[in-house]
Design a protein around this motif. Structure first.
Motif, short mmCIF file in Angstrom:
data_model
loop_
_atom_site.label_atom_id
_atom_site.label_comp_id
_atom_site.label_asym_id
_atom_site.label_seq_id
_atom_site.Cartn_x
_atom_site.Cartn_y
_atom_site.Cartn_z
N GLN A 54 45.34 83.44 48.63
CA GLN A 54 45.24 81.86 48.22
C GLN A 54 43.83 81.84 47.80
OE1 GLN A 54 46.84 82.78 51.13
NE2 GLN A 54 48.71 82.42 50.29
N LYS A 55 43.93 80.55 46.63
CA LYS A 55 42.65 80.03 46.24
C LYS A 55 42.04 79.26 47.37
CE LYS A 55 43.80 80.19 41.64
NZ LYS A 55 44.32 79.51 40.25
N LEU A 56 40.60 79.55 47.65
CA LEU A 56 40.05 78.78 48.66
C LEU A 56 39.08 77.72 47.87
CD1 LEU A 56 39.41 78.45 51.48
CD2 LEU A 56 37.37 79.90 51.37
N TYR A 57 39.08 76.41 48.32
CA TYR A 57 38.38 75.54 47.70
C TYR A 57 37.42 74.97 48.61
CZ TYR A 57 42.15 75.54 44.16
OH TYR A 57 42.97 75.96 43.48
N ARG A 58 36.09 74.50 48.33
CA ARG A 58 35.30 73.82 48.93
C ARG A 58 35.37 72.38 48.58
NH1 ARG A 58 28.73 74.33 49.67
NH2 ARG A 58 28.53 72.98 51.11
N MET A 59 35.66 71.65 49.34
CA MET A 59 35.95 70.15 49.15
C MET A 59 34.86 69.10 49.06
SD MET A 59 39.22 70.35 48.23
CE MET A 59 39.75 68.81 48.04
N GLU A 60 34.07 69.39 50.40
CA GLU A 60 32.93 68.62 50.65
C GLU A 60 31.87 69.68 51.05
OE1 GLU A 60 33.96 65.35 53.23
OE2 GLU A 60 35.37 64.35 51.62
N SER A 61 30.85 69.06 51.60
CA SER A 61 29.88 69.83 52.11
C SER A 61 30.29 70.72 53.25
CB SER A 61 28.62 69.33 52.49
OG SER A 61 29.02 68.25 53.58
N SER A 62 31.19 70.15 54.30
CA SER A 62 31.77 70.73 55.42
C SER A 62 33.18 70.98 55.37
CB SER A 62 31.13 70.32 56.51
OG SER A 62 31.78 68.55 56.60
N THR A 63 33.67 70.82 54.43
CA THR A 63 35.15 71.01 54.15
C THR A 63 35.62 72.00 53.12
OG1 THR A 63 35.51 68.87 55.06
CG2 THR A 63 37.49 69.71 54.27
N PHE A 64 36.39 72.70 53.80
CA PHE A 64 37.38 73.79 52.67
C PHE A 64 38.83 73.21 52.95
CE2 PHE A 64 33.25 76.01 53.84
CZ PHE A 64 33.15 76.79 52.79
N ALA A 65 39.35 73.86 51.67
CA ALA A 65 40.97 73.91 51.53
C ALA A 65 41.54 74.93 50.94
CB ALA A 65 41.30 72.46 50.93
N ALA A 66 42.79 75.04 51.39
CA ALA A 66 43.58 76.10 50.73
C ALA A 66 45.07 75.64 50.50
CB ALA A 66 43.43 77.57 51.37
N MET A 67 45.74 75.91 49.42
CA MET A 67 47.11 75.67 49.27
C MET A 67 47.84 76.94 49.58
SD MET A 67 47.15 73.29 45.90
CE MET A 67 48.63 74.03 45.59
N LEU A 68 48.68 76.87 50.68
CA LEU A 68 49.69 77.95 51.13
C LEU A 68 51.00 77.68 50.98
CD1 LEU A 68 46.86 78.05 52.93
CD2 LEU A 68 48.24 79.45 54.50
N PRO A 69 51.82 78.62 50.66
CA PRO A 69 53.23 78.48 50.11
C PRO A 69 54.04 77.89 51.60
CG PRO A 69 52.51 80.62 49.53
CD PRO A 69 51.53 80.32 50.17
N ARG A 70 54.85 77.02 51.45
CA ARG A 70 55.45 76.36 52.73
C ARG A 70 56.06 77.32 53.45
NH1 ARG A 70 60.15 73.77 54.52
NH2 ARG A 70 59.83 71.61 55.36
N SER A 71 56.43 78.43 52.82
CA SER A 71 57.10 79.64 53.71
C SER A 71 56.26 80.18 55.02
CB SER A 71 57.44 80.82 52.85
OG SER A 71 56.42 81.28 52.23
N GLN A 72 55.14 79.82 54.71
CA GLN A 72 53.94 80.52 55.71
C GLN A 72 53.85 79.39 56.88
OE1 GLN A 72 50.39 81.75 54.05
NE2 GLN A 72 51.31 83.33 52.72
N LEU A 73 54.40 78.41 56.88
CA LEU A 73 54.40 77.47 57.94
C LEU A 73 54.58 77.97 59.48
CD1 LEU A 73 53.90 74.43 58.63
CD2 LEU A 73 56.42 74.07 58.44
N PRO A 74 55.49 78.77 59.63
CA PRO A 74 55.52 79.41 60.77
C PRO A 74 54.35 80.07 61.32
CG PRO A 74 57.61 79.55 59.69
CD PRO A 74 56.65 79.14 58.78
N LEU A 75 53.42 80.70 60.43
CA LEU A 75 52.35 81.64 60.76
C LEU A 75 51.14 80.69 60.98
CD1 LEU A 75 53.04 84.08 57.98
CD2 LEU A 75 53.84 84.15 60.18
N MET A 76 51.27 79.43 60.85
CA MET A 76 49.86 78.52 61.10
C MET A 76 49.46 78.73 62.48
SD MET A 76 49.21 77.27 58.19
CE MET A 76 49.92 78.98 57.57
N PRO A 77 50.12 78.70 63.51
CA PRO A 77 49.21 78.89 64.71
C PRO A 77 48.71 80.03 65.00
CG PRO A 77 51.57 77.90 65.26
CD PRO A 77 51.50 78.12 63.95
#
Length: 86
Positions: A54-77
């Motif tokens: 996945q591409k990783l984005y730095r949103m603000e000084s202390s926040t990162f974000a990434a977009m993951l395919p919805r199919s990975q939802l069960p793997l989130m925990p």
């Protein structure tokens, strides 16, 4: 802007993962901005190693974000556990 373009260019559903750094302003204030920068870089390395496809984005000084395919939802925990442990 990149995330907005990606969301418009595909019809896939995504999960928006956000990761925030704790105590960045305190680290900058007490240990200096070089230490804070090191904290940010290390966090980006950890997230990048765990989110390799996945591409990783730095949103603000202390926040990162990434977009993951919805199919990975069960793997989130498990993913959040790995992020916290790292």
């Amino acid at each position: 802007m990149n995330m907005h373009v990606e969301m418009k260019s595909t019809h896939e559903e995504f999960i928006l993962l956000e990761a925030g750094l704790d105590n960045l302003s305190e680290i900058n204030g007490i240990l200096g901005h070089a230490a804070g920068d090191e904290y940010v870089v290390k966090t980006a390395e950890i997230l990048g190693s765990l989110l390799q496809e996945q591409k990783l984005y730095r949103m603000e000084s202390s926040t990162f974000a990434a977009m993951l395919p919805r199919s990975q939802l069960p793997l989130m925990p498990e993913l959040f556990g790995k992020i916290r442990a790292s």
